[in-house]
Structures are given as structure tokens and as C-alpha cells.
Write a protein that holds these residues in place. Structure first.
Motif, PDB file in Angstrom:
ATOM      1  N   CYS A   1      -5.149   5.534   0.531  1.00  0.00           N
ATOM      2  CA  CYS A   1      -3.878   4.537  -0.175  1.00  0.00           C
ATOM      3  C   CYS A   1      -3.608   4.905  -1.456  1.00  0.00           C
ATOM      4  O   CYS A   1      -4.568   5.290  -2.059  1.00  0.00           O
ATOM      5  CB  CYS A   1      -4.417   3.277  -0.116  1.00  0.00           C
ATOM      6  SG  CYS A   1      -3.401   1.978  -0.831  1.00  0.00           S
TER       7      CYS A   1
ATOM      8  N   HIS B   1       0.855  -1.131   0.064  1.00  0.00           N
ATOM      9  CA  HIS B   1      -0.044  -0.025   0.065  1.00  0.00           C
ATOM     10  C   HIS B   1       0.872   1.310   0.126  1.00  0.00           C
ATOM     11  O   HIS B   1       2.191   1.270   0.246  1.00  0.00           O
ATOM     12  CB  HIS B   1      -0.968   0.001   1.324  1.00  0.00           C
ATOM     13  CG  HIS B   1      -1.910  -1.130   1.485  1.00  0.00           C
ATOM     14  ND1 HIS B   1      -3.040  -1.302   0.747  1.00  0.00           N
ATOM     15  CD2 HIS B   1      -1.403  -2.370   1.931  1.00  0.00           C
ATOM     16  CE1 HIS B   1      -3.311  -2.646   0.984  1.00  0.00           C
ATOM     17  NE2 HIS B   1      -2.592  -3.173   1.765  1.00  0.00           N
TER      18      HIS B   1
ATOM     19  N   HIS C   1      -9.242  -0.544  -3.353  1.00  0.00           N
ATOM     20  CA  HIS C   1      -8.142   0.566  -2.897  1.00  0.00           C
ATOM     21  C   HIS C   1      -8.798   1.988  -3.019  1.00  0.00           C
ATOM     22  O   HIS C   1      -8.250   2.788  -2.395  1.00  0.00           O
ATOM     23  CB  HIS C   1      -7.358   0.190  -4.320  1.00  0.00           C
ATOM     24  CG  HIS C   1      -6.404   1.295  -4.645  1.00  0.00           C
ATOM     25  ND1 HIS C   1      -5.398   1.537  -3.606  1.00  0.00           N
ATOM     26  CD2 HIS C   1      -6.178   2.203  -5.472  1.00  0.00           C
ATOM     27  CE1 HIS C   1      -4.677   2.632  -4.066  1.00  0.00           C
ATOM     28  NE2 HIS C   1      -5.048   2.974  -5.143  1.00  0.00           N
TER      29      HIS C   1
ATOM     30  N   LYS D   1      -1.258   2.965  -3.529  1.00  0.00           N
ATOM     31  CA  LYS D   1      -0.594   2.135  -4.436  1.00  0.00           C
ATOM     32  C   LYS D   1      -1.979   1.094  -4.593  1.00  0.00           C
ATOM     33  O   LYS D   1      -2.402   0.457  -3.611  1.00  0.00           O
ATOM     34  CB  LYS D   1       0.552   1.519  -3.849  1.00  0.00           C
ATOM     35  CG  LYS D   1       1.218   0.276  -4.481  1.00  0.00           C
ATOM     36  CD  LYS D   1       1.885   1.023  -5.975  1.00  0.00           C
ATOM     37  CE  LYS D   1       2.949   1.573  -5.464  1.00  0.00           C
ATOM     38  NZ  LYS D   1       3.500   2.522  -6.888  1.00  0.00           N
ATOM     39  N   ILE D   2      -2.119   0.582  -5.767  1.00  0.00           N
ATOM     40  CA  ILE D   2      -3.150  -0.291  -5.977  1.00  0.00           C
ATOM     41  C   ILE D   2      -3.047  -1.588  -5.407  1.00  0.00           C
ATOM     42  O   ILE D   2      -1.952  -2.131  -5.183  1.00  0.00           O
ATOM     43  CB  ILE D   2      -3.089  -0.652  -7.620  1.00  0.00           C
ATOM     44  CG1 ILE D   2      -4.277  -1.590  -8.123  1.00  0.00           C
ATOM     45  CG2 ILE D   2      -1.804  -0.892  -8.144  1.00  0.00           C
ATOM     46  CD1 ILE D   2      -4.575  -1.805  -9.335  1.00  0.00           C
ATOM     47  N   CYS D   3      -3.966  -1.896  -4.779  1.00  0.00           N
ATOM     48  CA  CYS D   3      -4.063  -3.007  -3.578  1.00  0.00           C
ATOM     49  C   CYS D   3      -5.172  -3.851  -3.532  1.00  0.00           C
ATOM     50  O   CYS D   3      -5.349  -4.734  -2.722  1.00  0.00           O
ATOM     51  CB  CYS D   3      -3.668  -2.219  -2.228  1.00  0.00           C
ATOM     52  SG  CYS D   3      -5.184  -1.517  -1.764  1.00  0.00           S
TER      53      CYS D   3
ATOM     54  N   MET E   1      -9.930   3.682   0.510  1.00  0.00           N
ATOM     55  CA  MET E   1      -9.049   2.959   1.622  1.00  0.00           C
ATOM     56  C   MET E   1      -8.293   4.288   2.235  1.00  0.00           C
ATOM     57  O   MET E   1      -7.327   4.667   1.800  1.00  0.00           O
ATOM     58  CB  MET E   1      -7.996   1.994   1.042  1.00  0.00           C
ATOM     59  CG  MET E   1      -6.961   1.663   2.191  1.00  0.00           C
ATOM     60  SD  MET E   1      -6.206   0.353   1.585  1.00  0.00           S
ATOM     61  CE  MET E   1      -4.769   0.253   2.726  1.00  0.00           C
TER      62      MET E   1
HETATM   63 CU   LIG Z   1      -4.440   0.628  -1.815  1.00  0.00          CU
END
Ligand SMILES: [Cu+2]
Ligand code: HEM
Ligand SMILES: [Cu+2]
Lengths: 557, 635
Positions: free
Chosen positions: A487, A441, A495, A489-491, A498
Motif C-alpha cells: 500500500c 489506498h 498503513h 497511500k497513507i491510509c 499493508m
Molecule cells: Cu495504506
């Protein structure tokens, strides 16, 4: 329709009639091209073409109609359409109380939007045809109607002017949101000045080079009798425009280096700042404060359990996790042994479902049967057993070696406070210690110019000093303003949702707030309110485990 | 239009005189062809199809971004369970973004661009009968084709295509249960990419060998057209960097399916529990990925720059300004591109000192880029510009290269990247400098070499309209994204309406989507023009653009072996346009001169008369252009 409008219409009609009359050659060509186009396509392709066109139109119309019907039906069913429909240019929140006209208008607006799009597409196709034909006509009549080079040259100039004006407009209108106003952190001020320097420099270069590009295109467009200047190189000139950018970039990079240092070396040895752990998981954040002892207890992903979400090294919890794991292994083992029986009973279930014509149950049972038949279920159970055994081994090895044991079970975790909001003290250096449970993340606090990836298996950190309280920011930006940690960063699936609320306050306010939060494993006073974290967590837990239980039941049958 | 094997002409052709000739079967001629011209067409058409798909995907997810809370019946009919209730599912949104990025980067702008133009132009411009290994060349296409099929087939998978972004970072991509797309979809993505790498390597080796070994007589390296220089360096980049991605991909496959821990450590996954993996590092994947990834953006960009260099010189009727500077800057960009990958990873937690190093080298790479821009501008200066569609797309490329390149100065600065990383600013940056610029280079190439490929002309007027609509809409789509990013809007977000702060961008999002649809509609013009012209375009003349390069000396009708009789020899560089000592404003490379100098160096005296402003010094020339501009001095 009033008189003048009628007259206008008449004029237009007359104009068109005359146009057609004067241009019957044009019309003739048009017909000829179209008919030759058609004659070339054999009947089958022609029909496919027609069908596709009709289908497209019907499909489009149907989607529009179905939409309006939807709204209608919703109203009939007693739901108000407003709960579904939202304002066209969606604002921040779902508007439940919108007047009825809004919904209707929205539907109309949507339809208008789509019709407009279709219109544009058709228009372009028509233009395409027209130009094709005009080119043909030009060829046939042997005349070039317009000098396209001249037209394009002027469009170059127009594009330059319009483009630069649009850019200026963007700078003025959207640019005022750039960087969300002044930074709310100490290094943020340095950051902003670095940014502004870069912005000014690049804008100057942008404007000059774009002007040169389009102006040259305009100025040196082809003219009859003009010959280009044979000018293949000029070393001095080239050295000149190698060195100038090099110097400018060197200055920028030196300054950038300084800024970078001020960000990453804010507290090298970690003595000046307070540590807060930021814990990321799919899909949410927790903050962990050190509690009274000022030390963050040890945590490890191996210790994560339903009640110990962050995996703190709190021995009683770890012990009960061990018990849980052993039980889980046993039940996995049993499920494994019972697979043939489960298969039998599933088949019976399937028959029963078939007798009852329950399609849904049939397909879900069939899926399970397939899972067992192809060995997936077996593999899953084996993997699960292996995983848990390994986890047990690892926990045991930690507990076995006294030296290792001592590094884990320090008791510092007992008073740690796990929260769902992040409260920070104004003008106090803070170091985030990031830990991820599963995926990478990235914790982004845009108002503070702070961002750091949160990587599973690799601790990262970020030090900075907030300088503006939430209250002060609200005074600047309006009462609805909040700081957030996003967040970035693609998670996974959620996503986009978040985030964690961040509050900057005075020391006293933060202390008072922390008092209302429950320490993780402090021996509890007689009556306590269960902290929200665990309430929510146990809720999701029971949901999960109930799912598991039904699964297990199925497996054990 | 087709690759005609010699029927009437072959008797004249010495090379082929010895052996028997017969019309190859349909399959050998159009499908498993080993002729570089046919392979180039295959790459182009496949690339165009993939480009259309990639664009349609972007339009689909742009609908979601513009109207996040509305539902559209047709989406459900189109996507079925992935758009229940007329709203795209978040997982599917991510899948669309991922496949859009993958298709655009690899399938359109790597294979579609390099594959098409390297194949078409390398043999024709260096004077070779075909590629060094025509068979490998054919394999290259078919690996690419297989790869495209595998990639697209992931749309038929129940759990959907890969959806962890075109960078497929583990652990998200490595854990099959982390999101639906990380299941079979990602496996297919990886297989597709591995096939793709094989294709790129087969192609790349061929390009390099052909350029180095098969140049015709007189074609010394410093007489190569800039296209060939660009293709050569691109192939070198690919050859050196794709294997690293291959390794990264194989490790990922191992981690996904065979329980290794290259990229995995300390993971507790929802619904699974603590994983056994330990000791791996997800950051290692990023290092490997970007070791390809950064050269990859130049693999995309360099061919486009090469194409525009030739197109601009031809249509400005001027030698490209500073040929050697152009080659040197291409070279230094190529070399430097291998040591800047870390600028994609400033905030992964790597050692801040490393960040410093990557920041320095990244900003160094801006210097050759600046040189190229100025050289383009200087080439236009005092030209005699013909606005063919190819030329306008080339000018558009320069404009995008400037706009997108300048934002690179922000992102290459480690300090500034802390805030800008993974925001819409990045999306704006790479779409301008890599996406739009390279696509424009590709369009430029298509319009310019269409007569060479298909023996017919495309319609210029349609081309101009296509250009202006595309140009305007590209800026309208991507320029506002800078400001969204600066205001803290993260990329790869499915929906912005959940976060009140982003409310102010709703109108902008709608504007962007409508502009994207406009741009999409403009591509219909192109498709119409392209496919219609293949069959019904005006027949091409031998050298329609009055260009100097060698490909225009080959017969319009394609021959196997390119030239009947001997391959023409080359007597001068590719840019002898508008020489004052000649009446014609071009001087083909293969034309035997009458004792003229190879390069015309105007004597100081005459040069003054040509460049009235160029009285004494170079700097003055530079500034005099400003003088025209601001004082409107008569040139
Ligand atoms: Cu994320
Ligand atoms: C039709 C015009 C295009 C539109 C409207 C468009 C739009 C977008 C948008 C909105 C995103 C999502 C950004 C995010 O959320 O991170 C995206 C991603 C992307 N696009 Fe495009 N794009 C277009 C053309 C291109 C082209 C020509 C390229 C070629 C380089 C390209 C490459 C990419 C890449 C690499 C990504 C990142 C995918 C990822 O995040 O994994 N796009 N595009
Ligand atoms: Cu890069």
C-alpha cells in the motif's frame, strides 16, 4: 599504558600549558566574556539556566540507566532480554535466539550512540563559544587571525571533490539496488530505458553544473585589487541556454509520452486481458478471480457484511444482511429508549466500583456516563439508525426495480474466488480492477513498475504483463525473494504493514492453485474445508461482535 | 534594535510634523505593532520557533525510522502515552510527520519566509514609509499567530493531532473514525489552516498594493530588486491559490461535521458500517488541494530565489546576469505553476490524456528554472566573491536547486512517476528543491538583512560553520533517500523492519538519522548566534555589505516611516556593481550620479579587455568557462 603513549600525553599537556601561558590574554578574554555574560543575567534566569542544564543531564543519564536496568530486570524476571532487544542494525526478522552478549552489546551501543550525540552537541556549543571569543580577541588585538574568505574558498573546492566522490560511491553502492534490478513486466522494460535515459542526462547536467558552481565559487573568490567583470547580460547566451534545455526536455517529454502510452493504453477496450479485482480495506488486500464463468460478479459496498466481506451481490447473503440490519436497528432503538435506565445503572456501577476502589472501572464507567450525559451516545445511536435505514432503503430500491435488479444479481459472483495472495500468469496480460472499501489506498508493485490508486467510489484499473516468474526472480535474487504489492497511500494506523504477496507462475500452476481456493458462494459440496479468508474473517468478526455485544449489554442494562 | 518612534529626529520629518508624537505604549510598539519592521521581526521569530519545533518533530520520527525495534526511555517521558514502552505509537508517528510537513511548508517557509522578508524589504526596497495598510499587516501577523497556536494546541488533544499527511486527503481526513488523528486533531488542523489562509491573503494583498502603488520616485518596475519581483509574484500566487484551499478546507469541514458528501462516496468503514454518503469524489479534493499545492511550492521557493539573486549579485560584486531573463523566468514559473498541479495525481486514475497534458506543461516549467540556474552561474563567473554566510547559503541554494530540480524531471514524467510516486524518491526531491533550498534562502536572507533588522551584525565565523555543517548534513540526510525510493521504499511508513526487502536500508536509515542530528545540532549554532547578536552583536554600519539597494540608505536605528525627511529617489537599477567607469565597486540606486549612464554598457572594445575570453561570441564565453575548468586555462 606504554611509554610512548605516556610521552604523547606529556607532550599534549605541555602544549596546553604553553598554549595557556602564551595566550593568557585569550584566557583573560574568555573569563571576561563569560563573567560579563553571567553578570548580565539576573539571578533568576541564571538559576533557571543552571537547573535546566542539570535537569537535562540527569534526565539523559536517567534514561540511559533506566534502559540498562530494564534489561537487567528482564533477566531477573526470567524473560530473556533477547526477545525484546534486537540487533543494533536491525535485520529483517526478529532474532529470538541471539546470544546474550548481543543484547548487552546493543544496550552499550545505544548508550554510546546517545552519548556521542550529546558529545557532538556539546562540542558544537563549545566551538561556538570559542569562535565567538576568538572573534572578540581578534577585535581586541586588532588582528585578523585567518582570512576566512580563503578558507571558505578552499572548503568549496573540497566540498565539490568530496561531494562528487560521495555521489559516485552512492551510485555504485546504492545505485545497484535502483529499480530493484530489471523489470519483471513487459512495459517495465520500456520504463527502465526511459529511466536510464533520464538518469544519464540528469547525471551529466548535475555533475557539470555542480562543478561550475563550486569551481566558480573557488576560482572567483575575492582577491585584493581584483574587480569583478561588469557583465550584465548577453542575449545570445541567454537564448542559447534557454533553447538547449528546451530541446533536451522536448526530447525527454516525447519519449516520456511514448512510455506513458505504453503503460496506460496497454488494453484500451479491455478485450485482451484477464480481469482480476483487487480489493483494498483498512488494512489489507484481497484479490478476486472470476472463476469458471470468466466474469467478475457485481459487488457493492452496501452489501458488505461479516460473511460477505467484499459485498458481492449474492442474493441470499444480501437478504440475510437485510435481516441483520433490521435487527440492529431495533436494538439501537431499544438502546435509545433505555438510555435513562442505562444511566441509572451505570451510576450504580460507578458507586460499586468506587466502593471497591477499582480506579480503572471507575474511569471507564465515568467516561460512559459522560458520553450519555453530553448526548454523544444518543447522537451515535441516532446516526447508526439513520445509516442503517438508508442502507436498507437503498438495497430495497435495487431489488424493487427489475431492470436494476438484473444488473446487480447476475449470479456471476457465485463462483468468484476471493484470495489473500495474488497469483498471476507469466506473459499474460492482466487488468486489475481496483476497489476500495474505505480509504484511498494505492497498489504498488515496484518490481513491475506498476502503481494505481484505489479510490472509494471510483473504479480504477491498471493493465500490465508480468514477464518473470517468482522462481526466476528467486534465482536472480536469492531464495528469500518474494514479489509484493504494497500500500503506497497513507491510509491509517497500519498503513506501513499493508501488503499482499504476489506470485508469478505458469498458467498450470495458477490454475492448480485456484483449485485449492474456495469459490465465494458456490453451492457447497458435502464436506469442505473453510477457506482461510473466512476463517480469519470470522475470527475478527466474532471479536468485533463480542465487543458489540458487551456494549449492547451495557446499553440495555 | 527596536522600532524607535521619532524622538529626536521627528522634528525634521516633514510628513509627521503636523501631528502630535508620543512614545507608543509597549503593547503598541512590540505586540500589536503596525510597523512593518516590527511585524517582520515578529514573523521571523515566530517562524524560527515553529522551525525548531518542526525540526524536533523530524528528529523524533527519524529516531523511529533508524531504530524501529529499539525502545528509548526518554521518548516515553517526553511523549507519555504516545510512546508507551519507549517506542513511538504508529498514529503518533503519522501525526508527527503530518505536523512536521505542515509546519515546515506553511508556517516556516510561507509565513516565516514571505512574512519576514516581504514585510521588511518591500517598503524599504521600493521606498515606501510602510505597507499600504499597516493595520491589515498587523492583522496578518496575528491571524498567523492564532493559527500557530491552534495548530500546536492539537498536541493537547486526547486523540492526537491530524495524522493524514500534510495533504490531509479525504476520506482518511474526512472520516472522524478512520484513525485517531482524524478526530478533533484534524478539525483543529483545518481551523488553523483557515486562519492561516486569512493571514496569507491579508499579507498578500498588502504586498501587491505596496509594490504596485507605493514605489518611490524613479523606482520603475525594471529597477526593482529581484527580491521585490519575487515577493510580488509570490503574493499574486498566494492571492490566487489560497482561496481555493480555503474552499477545499471548508468543504472538508462540511463533510466531516455536517454530513455533506463533497468528497465521500461508497464507503464502508470498519466499526461503523456502510456510510450514507454518496456521489462525492475524494479525487476532487486532490484537484483543489494541488491547485494550491503546486503554486505553494513556488510560494515557498520564489522568495528564496529572489533573496539569493540579490545576495549573489551583492557578494559577487556583479550585476545579476540577465536581469530581464530572471524576471521573465520568475513570471513564467509563476504563470505555469497554475497549470501543472495534475503532476501530483498521475496515478489517481485520472484520464491518461490529462496525464499527458500535465506532463508536457510540467516539463516546460523546467526551462525557466534551468535559465535561472545558468544565470546564477554566469553571475558568479568572473566575480569577486565574498563568502559572507549569506553568500554561502545562497550558493548552497543554487546547489540544492540543481540537485532537487533535476529529480523533478523524473517526477514530472508521468511514465516515470508510476513507479516513483509516494516513494522516498519524492521525499528526497522535495526536501532538496523545496525544503533545503528555501530554508537556505531564508538563512541567506537572515544573515544578509540581520543588520537591517536589528542594527547589529551576526558573527561571520559562526555563520560559516553553521553553513558548512547544515549544507553537508542536508545532503547527507536527503541524498541517500533517492536511492531508497528507487529501490521501492514507500514514504509515510512507520517501520521498515516488518518488510524483509527493506532490511538493506537499515544502516542507511541510521546514517540519515545521525546526519539529521548533526544538522539539528548545527542549528543550535545559528540560534546562539542569532539571539546573542540581537543583544551583543557588533553594531552594524550603515551599509555593511556595500549593497546598492535602497534599504541600506535608511538609518540604522529604525524610524517609524523609515527615512527621516524625504524618501530618497532612485536613479538606476539595483545591480550596478563593479562598473568599470567608477572606482567604487558599487553604485547605490539612490545616489545622484554625475551624469553617468543609468546602465553601463561597455563599448565593444573595452569589453574585450575586461573579458579576455569574450573575443567574439557569446557561445564562446560559455564554453570558455569549460576551458578554464578542464584545460585549466589561465583566465
Ligand atoms: Cu495504506
Ligand atoms: C530537519 C531536517 C528535516 C528532516 C530530517 C526531515 C525529514 C523528513 C522525513 C523523514 C519525512 C517523512 C517522509 C515520509 O515518510 O513521507 C518528512 C516529511 C516531510 N517533510 Fe521533512 N525533514 C526535514 C526538514 C523539512 C523541511 C525544511 C521541509 C520544508 C519544506 C520539510 C517538509 C516536509 C514535508 C512537506 C513532508 C511530508 C509530510 C507528509 O508526508 O505529510 N521537511 N521529513
Ligand atoms: Cu507540483
Amino acid at each position: 599504558m606504554n611509554c610512548s603513549k605516556l610521552q604523547q600525553c606529556r607532550k599534549i599537556v605541555i602544549f596546553f600549558l604553553q598554549f595557556i601561558k602564551n595566550n593568557n590574554k585569550f584566557a583573560h578574554d574568555l573569563k571576561k566574556t563569560i563573567s560579563s555574560f553571567y553578570s548580565r543575567m539576573n539571578t533568576i534566569t541564571k538559576n533557571i539556566f543552571k537547573l535546566a542544564l542539570v535537569a537535562g543531564i540527569i534526565f539523559f543519564a536517567a534514561s540511559l540507566i533506566s534502559k540498562s536496568v530494564d534489561i537487567h530486570q528482564l533477566k531477573v524476571d526470567g524473560y530473556s532480554a533477547e526477545t525484546i532487544e534486537k540487533p543494533l542494525f536491525g535485520t529483517d526478522e526478529i532474532v529470538y535466539e541471539a546470544p546474550k552478549e548481543v543484547a548487552a552489546n546493543d544496550a552499550v551501543a545505544t548508550r554510546v550512540k546517545w552519548s556521542l550525540l550529546l558529545f557532538v552537541i556539546i562540542l558544537i556549543m563549545v566551538i561556538a563559544n570559542a569562535f565567538d571569543i576568538s572573534a572578540l580577541t581578534a577585535k581586541l588585538t586588532g588582528k585578523q587571525a585567518i582570512n576566512s574568505n580563503n578558507v571558505n574558498k578552499w572548503i568549496m573546492l573540497i566540498f565539490l571533490v568530496v561531494g562528487l566522490s560521495a555521489t559516485a560511491w552512492e551510485y555504485a553502492v546504492h545505485g545497484k539496488h535502483a529499480l530493484l534490478g530489471n523489470a519483471s513486466s513487459e512495459h517495465g522494460a520500456i520504463y527502465d530505458s526511459m529511466f536510464n535515459i533520464t538518469l544519464i542526462l540528469t547525471t551529466i547536467v548535475f555533475v557539470i553544473t555542480q562543478i561550475l558552481l563550486f569551481y566558480f565559487s573557488f576560482r572567483y573568490a575575492k582577491k585584493d585589487g581584483q574587480k569583478a567583470l561588469y557583465y550584465a547580460h548577453n542575449n545570445r547566451l541567454e537564448v542559447f541556454w534557454t533553447i538547449i534545455p528546451a530541446i533536451v526536455l522536448t526530447l525527454l517529454v516525447l519519449r516520456g509520452h511514448q512510455t506513458w502510452r505504453s503503460i496506460v493504453y496497454a488494453d484500451v477496450d479491455g478485450t485482451k486481458s484477464t480481469n482480476i479485482e483487487i480489493f483494498a480495506f483498512q488494512f489489507g488486500w484481497n484479490a478476486r478471480y472470476a472463476g469458471d464463468d470468466g466474469i467478475l460478479g457485481v459487488a457493492d459496498y452496501k452489501f458488505i457484511s461479516g460473511k460477505n466481506k467484499l459485498g458481492l451481490a449474492y442474493e441470499p447473503e444480501v437478504d440475510s444482511l437485510v435481516v441483520e440490519l433490521k435487527a440492529a436497528i431495533l436494538s439501537d432503538q431499544q438502546a435509545l429508549d433505555n438510555l435513562p435506565k442505562t444511566l441509572e445503572s451505570l451510576k450504580a456501577d460507578w458507586q460499586a466500583a468506587k466502593d471497591m476502589q477499582d480506579q480503572e472501572a471507575m474511569s471507564s464507567i465515568k467516561k460512559e456516563i459522560e458520553e450519555i450525559n453530553c448526548g454523544d451516545r444518543k447522537d451515535d445511536l441516532n446516526a447508526s439508525i439513520k445509516r442503517k435505514t438508508k442502507q436498507l432503503e437503498r438495497i430495497a430500491s435495487i431489488k424493487k426495480d427489475p431492470a436494476v435488479y438484473a444488473t446487480y444479481f447476475t449470479k456471476a459472483e457465485e463462483d468468484d474466488i476471493v484470495t489473500q495472495e495474488l497469483h498471476l500468469v507469466k506473459n499474460k496480460l492482466v487488468t486489475f480492477k481496483f476497489r476500495s472499501r474505505d480509504i484511498i489506498h494505492s497498489a504498488w508493485l515496484p518490481h513491475f513498475r506498476a502503481q494505481m490508486n484505489v479510490v472509494p467510489g471510483m473504479p480504477t484499473r491498471f493493465t500490465f504483463m508480468p514477464t518473470k516468474t517468482t522462481k526466476e526472480a528467486k534465482a536472480e535474487n536469492g531464495p528469500d525473494f518474494e514479489y509484493y504489492l504494497y500500500c503506497n497511500k497513507i491510509c491509517g494506523t497500519s498503513h506501513y504493514n499493508m501488503k499482499m504477496k504476489v506470485v508469478i507462475e505458469s498458467q498450470e500452476e495458477v490454475d492448480a492453485w485456484l483449485k485449492t481456493q474456495q469459490p465465494a458462494f458456490k453451492p457447497m459440496p458435502a464436506v469442505i474445508a473453510v477457506p482461510a479468508v473466512y476463517l480469519k474473517d470470522s475470527a475478527t468478526m466474532t471479536k468485533d461482535s463480542s465487543k458489540n455485544i458487551t456494549k449492547k449489554k451495557l446499553a440495555l442494562r | 534594535m527596536s522600532t524607535e518612534t521619532l524622538t529626536a529626529t521627528h522634528t525634521h520629518q516633514d510628513e509627521h510634523a503636523h501631528h502630535e508624537h508620543h512614545e507608543p505604549s509597549f503593547i503598541r510598539k512590540y505586540v500589536f505593532s503596525t510597523d512593518h519592521k516590527m511585524i517582520s521581526k515578529q514573523f521571523l521569530i515566530t517562524g524560527i520557533i515553529m522551525g525548531c519545533l518542526g525540526m524536533l518533530m523530524s528528529l523524533l520520527f527519524r529516531i523511529q525510522l533508524a531504530w524501529p525495534d529499539e525502545s528509548f526511555g526518554f521518548l516515553e517521558s517526553l511523549l507519555g502515552k504516545w510512546a508507551k514502552g519507549g517506542k513511538i505509537d504508529p498514529n503518533y508517528y503519522m501525526a508527527l510527520v503530518t505536523i512536521h510537513g505542515t509546519i515546515m511548508v506553511f508556517y516556516v517557509l510561507t509565513a516565516g519566509l514571505s512574512g519576514t522578508f516581504s514585510n521588511l524589504l518591500i517598503p524599504l526596497q521600493v521606498g515606501a514609509r510602510d505597507m499600504a495598510s499597516p493595520f491589515m499587516n498587523m492583522l496578518s501577523y496575528w491571524f498567523f499567530f492564532a493559527s500557530s497556536v491552534v495548530l500546536l494546541s492539537s498536541f493537547a488533544v486526547e486523540t492526537g493531532p491530524a495524522s493524514s499527511g500534510w495533504t490531509v486527503y479525504p476520506p482518511l481526513s474526512a472520516l472522524q473514525k478512520a484513525m485517531p488523528g482524524s478526530g478533533l486533531g484534524t478539525t483543529l488542523w483545518l481551523v488553523a489552516i483557515i486562519l492561516f489562509i486569512v493571514s496569507a491573503l491579508l499579507g498578500g494583498i498588502n504586498y501587491i498594493v505596496t509594490v504596485l502603488n507605493m514605489r518611490t520616485k524613479g523606482m520603475s518596475m525594471n529597477r526593482l530588486p529581484l527580491t521585490i519581483w519575487a515577493f510580488l509574484l509570490t503574493a499574486c500566487l498566494g492571492l490566487l491559490s489560497f482561496p481555493v484551499l480555503l474552499g477545499a478546507g471548508l468543504f472538508l469541514i462540511f463533510d466531516r461535521s455536517f454530513g455533506t458528501s463533497f468528497y465521500l462516496s461508497d464507503i464502508y468503514l470498519n466499526g461503523i458500517g456502510a456510510m450514507t454518503n454518496s456521489g462525492g469524489s475524494p479525487i476532487m479534493y486532490q484537484h483543489l488541494f494541488w491547485f494550491l499545492g503546486h503554486p505553494e511550492v513556488y510560494i515557498i521557493l520564489l522568495p528564496a530565489l529572489g533573496i539569493t539573486s540579490e545576495v549573489i549579485a551583492t557578494n559577487a560584486r556583479k550585476p545579476i546576469f540577465g536581469y530581464s531573463a530572471m524576471v521573465i523566468s520568475l513570471l513564467s514559473i509563476a504563470v505555469l505553476s497554475f497549470i501543472v498541479w495534475g503532476h501530483h495525481m498521475f496515478i489517481t486514475g485520472m484520464n491518461p490524456f490529462l496525464g499527458t497534458v500535465f506532463m508536457y506543461v510540467t516539463l516546460i516549467i523546467a526551462v525557466p528554472s534551468a535559465v535561472k540556474t545558468f544565470n546564477y552561474l554566469a553571475t558568479l563567473w568572473k566575480g569577486n566573491i565574498r563568502f559572507t554566510p549569506a553568500m554561502m547559503f545562497a550558493i548552497g541554494l543554487v546547489s540544492f536547486f540543481i540537485s532537487g530540480g533535476l529529480t523533478g524531471i523524473y517526477l514530472g514524467n508521468a511514465a516515470l512517476d508510476v513507479q516513483l510516486h509516494d516513494s522516498y524518491f519524492v521525499v528526497a526531491h522535495f526536501h532538496l528543491v523545496m525544503g533545503s533550498a528555501a530554508i537556505f534562502g531564508m538563512f541567506s536572507g537572515i544573515y544578509h538583512w540581520f543588520p537591517k533588522m536589528f542594527g547589529r551584525m551576526m558573527n561571520n565565523t559562526l555563520g560559516s560553520i553553521h553553513f558548512w555543517l547544515t549544507f553537508a548534513s542536508a545532503y547527507m540526510v536527503f541524498f541517500p533517500m533517492h536511492f531508497m525510493g528507487l529501490a521501492g521504499v514507500p514514504r509515510r511508513y512507520y517501520q521498515f523492519s516488518l518488510i524483509p526487502e527493506f532490511g538493506i536500508w537499515m544502516n542507511v536509515n541510521i546514517f540519515i538519522t545521525v546526519s539529521a542530528f548533526l544538522g539539528g545540532a548545527a542549528q543550535l549554532l545559528f540560534l546562539y548566534n542569532f539571539f546573542r547578536s540581537i543583544f551583543k552583536g557588533k553594531p552594524a554600519t550603515q551599509n555593511p555589505w556595500e549593497s546598492n539597494t535602497l534599504e541600506w540608505s535608511a538609518p540604522i536605528k529604525h524610524l517609524h516611516g523609515n527615512w527621516p525627511g524625504d524618501i530618497p529617489a532612485v536613479y538606476r537599477g539595483p545591480h550596478e556593481y563593479s562598473r568599470p567607469d567608477r572606482d567604487l565597486d558599487y553604485f547605490p540606486q539612490h545616489e545622484v550620479g554625475n551624469g553617468e549612464p543609468v546602465h553601463y554598457e561597455a563599448p565593444a572594445e573595452t569589453q574585450k579587455t575586461y573579458a579576455s575570453d569574450n573575443k567574439d561570441s557569446a557561445t564562446k564565453v560559455f564554453f570558455s568557462s569549460f576551458a578554464h575548468l578542464f584545460l585549466l586555462k589561465k583566465a
